[in-house]
Design an enzyme around this catalytic site. Structure first.
Site, mmCIF file in Angstrom:
data_model
loop_
_atom_site.group_PDB
_atom_site.id
_atom_site.type_symbol
_atom_site.label_atom_id
_atom_site.label_comp_id
_atom_site.label_asym_id
_atom_site.label_seq_id
_atom_site.Cartn_x
_atom_site.Cartn_y
_atom_site.Cartn_z
ATOM 1 N N CYS D 37 -109.565 -94.619 20.267
ATOM 2 C CA CYS D 37 -109.089 -94.894 21.624
ATOM 3 C C CYS D 37 -108.520 -93.639 22.273
ATOM 4 O O CYS D 37 -107.877 -93.705 23.317
ATOM 5 C CB CYS D 37 -108.017 -95.979 21.587
ATOM 6 S SG CYS D 37 -108.737 -97.523 21.086
ATOM 7 N N ASP D 39 -106.057 -91.785 21.327
ATOM 8 C CA ASP D 39 -104.605 -91.564 21.215
ATOM 9 C C ASP D 39 -104.125 -91.923 19.821
ATOM 10 O O ASP D 39 -104.295 -93.055 19.395
ATOM 11 C CB ASP D 39 -103.868 -92.491 22.196
ATOM 12 C CG ASP D 39 -103.639 -91.769 23.521
ATOM 13 O OD1 ASP D 39 -104.145 -92.237 24.529
ATOM 14 O OD2 ASP D 39 -102.998 -90.709 23.458
ATOM 15 N N CYS D 62 -104.107 -86.685 24.650
ATOM 16 C CA CYS D 62 -104.057 -85.867 25.861
ATOM 17 C C CYS D 62 -102.668 -85.254 26.044
ATOM 18 O O CYS D 62 -101.781 -85.430 25.200
ATOM 19 C CB CYS D 62 -104.380 -86.755 27.059
ATOM 20 S SG CYS D 62 -103.303 -88.194 27.111
ATOM 21 N N CYS D 106 -99.113 -93.784 26.634
ATOM 22 C CA CYS D 106 -98.851 -92.735 25.625
ATOM 23 C C CYS D 106 -97.380 -92.798 25.193
ATOM 24 O O CYS D 106 -97.055 -92.639 24.010
ATOM 25 C CB CYS D 106 -99.130 -91.352 26.221
ATOM 26 S SG CYS D 106 -100.836 -91.145 26.711
#
Lengths: 386, 391, 120, 217
Positions: D37, D39, D62, D106
């Site tokens: 995914c 992350d 990211c 996140c």
């Protein structure tokens, strides 16, 4: 600054800008019969159409100027499907075609048409036999993207079209040539496609301009309605500067395809060699050599995610693109990389580097030298190890 | 051919309802974005960010000018595409309910309505009075029919009459009917606040208010059920896919803000010139001014002269350097109608309808040009009349 | 395609020949275009089977006015039989007007021919 | 358009993240999220007399994934374990001067990583078992970690989940989770939300099958 994201968009060239200049405030009128200003503008539009046709090797045919490349593909697809019996219609394309082709096809799938988005091989190339299996008397359209906008694979259009014509020469073929116009000499007389579409802002022309070029007139039904002036397909006030800009950009591009492809090929080869030499655990996305367009490099960098790499390059004024979901508008992983068999991690870690006229060979080394420590550092702090 | 003319030719543009020259400042902004910070708004990196910031700022400025929220603006290629999206995007798939509009709409709505009729949608046309304003009683009756969308232009492109949109929107909303208004002729000329108007959808085109060609917008009130007609990368919240024309959009926003700054002053100038022109026309006799005397776009005049052919009057003016348009001609070869559908609907007698020209004053006109126009108009009308009854 | 006026057509529009009424005419005839109410009225002086003089009044579009003016000039000092054999296509070609779009161009000559035929 | 606009604080923590790396024999460690995914975060703890004496993290993701990892470990360092447990993703986002809605998930992941590492420490060193009975309330807490990228709010608080049922022992199909979630057809994140629901629920051993239906009311 090193700008290597020309597949996203290009600057308007000085020649195109000069050509557009008079049509903002001086010669701004629309084509209106029996007025001096209007008939002058009509001539400008006719010259632009002639320029587009001759640039693509045609002496006559239909040119429809639209509000962009996406609008052009939609107009062809809707124009062919407007009154078709959807339950008896089949539409064919590939899994890696541009969204402006696959999404309208999905729209018709939901309305009852049979839609086949064909699988491609690991390098993004379509096998003519697989296409042949999916042709039938109900096929209303075969839509193909000549050069893939993510992995640069070049479909063998002439053999694909030859095969389609052998099966049935009445099947309309739409060819999205947007990413091919810069590097490939186009002669529509031998191409044999019914509709060719392109987008101006990818070939050093203005944004908000696209075009459909057809060897023969008719064939499409209008699906945008309004005050018909020059075109029954794209009614309303014409975008004169945009039309002039697109036609000059196309003419320029097609006059310099050899110079352009040599220029970008040398950069591409140098970049690929340097990357493969300097940075371990990277995988090329898309084919090598002839089957890959001259101005596209796309690698997956293992164990790291693309948006972070892009941001670090950004800080160093180096501009590239990524297939990572985090950077996409809908957080979906790049469907093209998935379609050629890359798992999510590889797709997230991909970088697309697309040189253009403004780049030179001596930008390769600084780019790779900047990229190398970024990859090492991100790998050092990554949760996944080799 | 100049030999019989006693005065110098002056180039005067008075067809601003057809299109307008781009403000120099707007042209500069468009250049800047076309050549230098050319980033694509959808891309992430700072080149894209520059374009993204420019796009966001333009979206904010325009939403402030129109009284809506930034996300309620969908940018597209112009008024025609905005009207098509408004109609095709909201009408129910099962054709159970359709469209209520008028017979004097611009083709972008009228031709779409005709196509919808062919596709089996019910379409109703509210009658208009001699000024071109919707008859509200008849409109209310028609609202009780199978209607899911009202589409009525805010101001007519030929005679300039402004419609009572706010009242009609209120009446329609009482029955849960969506309201769209094509405001292409009104934006930049009269104040517009979409919340006060109460419309759900409103379209505009930049090239009508001194902005770049090839860009426009559809205001879509938050929560309005609408589906796209152009499919692709999902731009503009999926309602209009395709790379955003950032230079065009930023140019449009800048043009609108300049128009708003000059609106009050221009309105006064146009009113003053309109009075002067109408006075001269009255003196010519056998004359009609079409459209509503007050509720009309300032600076738009539809002038009809008996025993004069509109196309000849336009050609005479054109020959003298003056650009106007005519509503009475087979000049628009595609339509090949003798007189426009608008003048027919207004019930203007044929001898007058045939002699109609549309004059649309604009920002770049001045006193001297208006004076020159009046002198050429007088001479042209007298000349053409003398040709047919030896006046 | 946006049509354009040819220089000769514009000349006849801006300087129509033989415009105006005539006192001592032998024949007067009017032709009307039903579609838009444009009309032309010709005054002819016919002596010994020849049109000695002609003038006309007109209300119409530039093409119609030019065609009337050109026709009036063309038939002057011609015999009736010569005029009857004249072809409107020639007028349309000289003035460079696409006939199929603007049928009104041939109306002036046909009006005169019909009238002259009547006098036979 | 979900194009990300980061604050300077985020860029700072992204460029020079604090507490990066893997601690030698940590007292607690955990990895949450998955590269699939895009992350993933691993958090490592060293605890002394009930205080987080040292903390570090590794990340795959990211810029905001890295920045939130850095800020969460900063906030937790030196805190008593009990207080560290109370840290929320909102604290992290506020410290960073805000995150675009599409990136809020996140910060949820980073805080999730911290809590999982603490639970690992507690079960190994304090014998506290965190075995929680898997029932609807457990699933609700799990689903609160799924953030709708367009809203920046989790799908429970955003009232998008219209129906939730978990069949435990004794029901006809034990291990089956039925969910109805309301997402409009034109919602660009429709696919992403469904994927996150599957990712979170598939990580729970007791969940055998997930039937997630999209409704539009």
């Amino acid at each position: 600054m090193i700008y290597m994201d020309h597949y996203r968009t290009t600057p308007v060239s000085p020649e195109v800008k000069r050509a557009m200049e008079p049509f903002w405030s001086e010669q701004f009128y629309l084509p209106v019969s029996f007025t001096r200003m209007g008939t002058d503008t009509a001539e400008v539009l006719d010259n632009a159409k002639a320029r587009v046709l001759t640039s693509l090797g045609l002496s006559q045919g239909e040119v429809i100027f639209t509000g962009g490349g996406t609008a052009a593909n939609n107009l062809v697809i809707h124009g062919l499907m407007r009154d078709a019996d959807l339950s008896q219609s089949s539409l064919v394309s590939t899994q890696i075609d541009h969204p402006s082709i696959t999404t309208p096809l999905e729209f018709y799938r939901k309305k009852g048409a049979k839609v086949s988005l064909l699988k491609v091989d690991g390098e993004g190339l379509l096998d003519p036999d697989r296409l042949k299996e999916n042709l039938s008397p109900q096929t209303r359209l075969v839509a193909l993207t000549w050069v893939n906008h993510t992995i640069g694979s070049v479909q063998d259009i002439s053999s694909l079209v030859k095969m389609i014509r052998e099966v049935d020469d009445k099947i309309p073929v739409l060819l999205d040539a947007t990413m091919a116009v810069n590097s490939m000499d186009i002669d529509m007389r031998d191409l044999g496609v019914d509709y060719l579409t392109l987008s101006a802002h990818k070939i050093y022309g203005p944004k908000g301009m696209g075009a459909i070029v057809a060897p023969r007139k008719g064939g499409l039904k209008p699906t945008l309605f309004g005050a018909v002036s020059e075109s029954v397909y794209w009614p309303g006030g014409e975008n004169i500067p945009g039309i002039v800009g697109l036609s000059v950009a196309l003419e320029q591009a097609q006059q310099r395809t050899d110079k352009y492809s040599n220029h970008t090929l040398t950069i591409r080869e140098a970049l690929m060699k340097a990357l493969e030499r300097e940075i371990p655990d990277i995988v090329l996305n898309g084919p090598r050599g002839e089957k890959r367009v001259s101005d596209n490099v796309n690698y997956s960098f293992r164990f790291i995610e693309g948006e972070s790499v892009m941001m670090f390059l950004d800080f160093e004024n180096i501009v590239v693109a990524t297939g990572s979901a985090c950077a996409s508008s809908d957080l979906k992983v790049n469907y093209i990389l998935s379609a050629i068999g890359r798992d999510h991690e590889m797709a997230h870690g991909s970088l697309r580097i697309t040189p253009g006229w403004s780049n030179s060979l001596d930008e390769v080394e600084p780019l790779v030298e900047t990229l190398k420590p970024i990859v090492e550092r991100l790998r050092a702090q990554s949760t996944i190890k080799k | 051919m100049q030999r019989w003319l006693n005065t110098e030719i002056m180039e005067v543009y008075m067809d601003h309802s057809a299109t307008t020259p781009v403000f120099p400042e707007v042209a500069r902004v468009v250049y800047e974005l076309m050549t230098r910070s050319f980033g694509n708004a959808s891309s992430l990196h700072f080149k894209g960010q520059q374009a993204k910031e420019a796009l966001d700022k333009a979206r904010e400025d325009m939403s402030l000018a129109l009284g809506c929220e930034p996300e309620e603006l969908v940018f597209c290629s112009g008024g025609t595409e905005a009207d098509n999206l408004a109609l095709f995007g909201t009408l129910p798939e099962n054709r159970s309910r359709g469209l209520l509009t008028t017979g004097i709409e611009h083709e972008a709505v009228l031709e779409t309505a005709h196509h919808l009729e062919k596709e089996g949608f019910p379409v109703f046309y509210a009658p208009v009075d001699a000024y071109g304003q919707v008859d509200l009683q008849a409109f209310e009756k028609l609202l009780s029919g199978p209607v899911s969308l009202v589409s009525i232009m805010m101001a007519n492109n030929e005679v300039g009459t402004i419609q009572p949109i706010a009242q009609m929107a209120q009446m329609a909303h009482e029955r849960g009917i969506l309201v769209h208004s094509d405001a292409v002729q009104a934006i930049g000329k009269v104040p517009i606040n979409v919340k006060e108007l109460g419309v759900d959808l409103l379209s505009g085109a930049a090239h009508k208010f001194y902005g770049p060609k090839g860009v426009g917008f559809l205001y879509v009130k938050r929560g309005t059920p609408i589906h796209p007609v152009v499919f692709g990368g999902g731009h503009e919240r999926g309602l209009r896919s395709g790379t955003e024309n950032v230079p065009g959009i930023v140019g449009m926003a800048r043009a609108l803000s300049i128009c708003l700054q000059h609106m009050k002053q221009n309105t006064q100038r146009y009113r003053m010139w309109t009075t002067r022109i109408l006075k001269a026309c009255e003196q010519l006799g056998e004359f009609r001014a079409n459209g509503h005397p007050e509720q009309r776009i300032p600076g738009t005049l539809s002038l009809s002269f008996r025993d004069v052919n509109g196309e000849s009057l336009m050609e005479w003016l054109s020959f003298n350097g003056i650009a106007v348009s005519t509503a009475s001609a087979c000049q628009s070869h595609a339509a090949r109608r003798s007189i426009s559908h608008v003048l027919q609907q207004l019930g203007l007698e044929r001898p007058f309808a045939n002699g109609t020209i549309r004059v649309a004053l604009g920002h770049d006109n001045d006193d001297e040009q208006v004076q020159y126009f009046i002198s050429r108009l007088e001479e042209g009308v007298r000349r053409l009349r003398s040709m047919n009854h030896g006046a | 395609m946006a049509h354009k006026y040819s220089p000769i057509l514009l000349d006849h529009f801006m300087n129509p020949r033989n415009i105006g009424a005539m006192e001592d005419y032998t024949l007067q005839v009017t032709g009307e275009n039903p579609r838009d109410g444009d009309y032309v009225r010709f005054f002819l002086k016919v002596e010994e089977d020849t049109v000695k003089d002609v003038s006309f009044q007109v209300k119409g579009c530039p093409r119609f006015i030019a065609a009337s003016s050109f026709t009036s000039e063309k038939i002057k000092n011609h015999t009736i039989s010569e005029i009857l054999s004249m072809d409107p296509v020639e007028i349309q070609e000289t003035l460079e007007i696409e006939e199929e779009v603007f049928a009104c161009v041939s109306l002036p000559l046909k009006t005169i021919q019909k009238a002259l035929l009547g006098t036979r | 358009m979900a194009v990300i606009k980061y604050t300077d604080k985020v860029l700072e923590h992204f460029k020079n993240p604090h507490n990066v790396g893997e601690l030698e024999n940590p007292d607690g460690a955990a990895t949450v999220g998955s590269p699939a995914c895009g992350d993933q975060v691993s958090v490592f703890l060293k605890v002394e007399n009930d205080k987080i004496q040292d903390i570090s993290f590794l990340s795959y993701g990211c810029a905001s994934n890295i920045a939130t990892g850095s800020i969460v470990t900063d906030l937790a360092k030196g805190l008593p374990v009990e207080d560290a447990k109370k840290l929320t993703w909102k604290d992290a986002v506020d410290k960073l001067g805000g995150l675009p809605p599409v990136k809020v998930h996140c910060s949820v992941l980073a805080v999730d990583g911290l809590r999982a590492a603490i639970q690992d420490y507690e079960s190994k060193h304090l014998g506290i078992s965190h075995e929680r009975a898997v029932d609807e309330s457990f699933l609700l807490d799990e689903l609160k970690k799924v953030i709708h990228p367009g809203l920046g709010v989790n799908i429970i608080d955003a009232k998008l989940v219209k129906y939730l049922r978990f069949q435990g022992e004794g029901d006809e199909k034990p291990g089956l989770v039925e969910i109805e979630i309301s997402l409009e057809e034109t919602d660009p994140y429709r696919h992403n939300v469904l994927e996150e629901i599957h990712e979170h629920l598939e990580a729970i051993p007791q969940v055998q099958e997930i039937d997630a239906k999209v409704v539009e009311y």
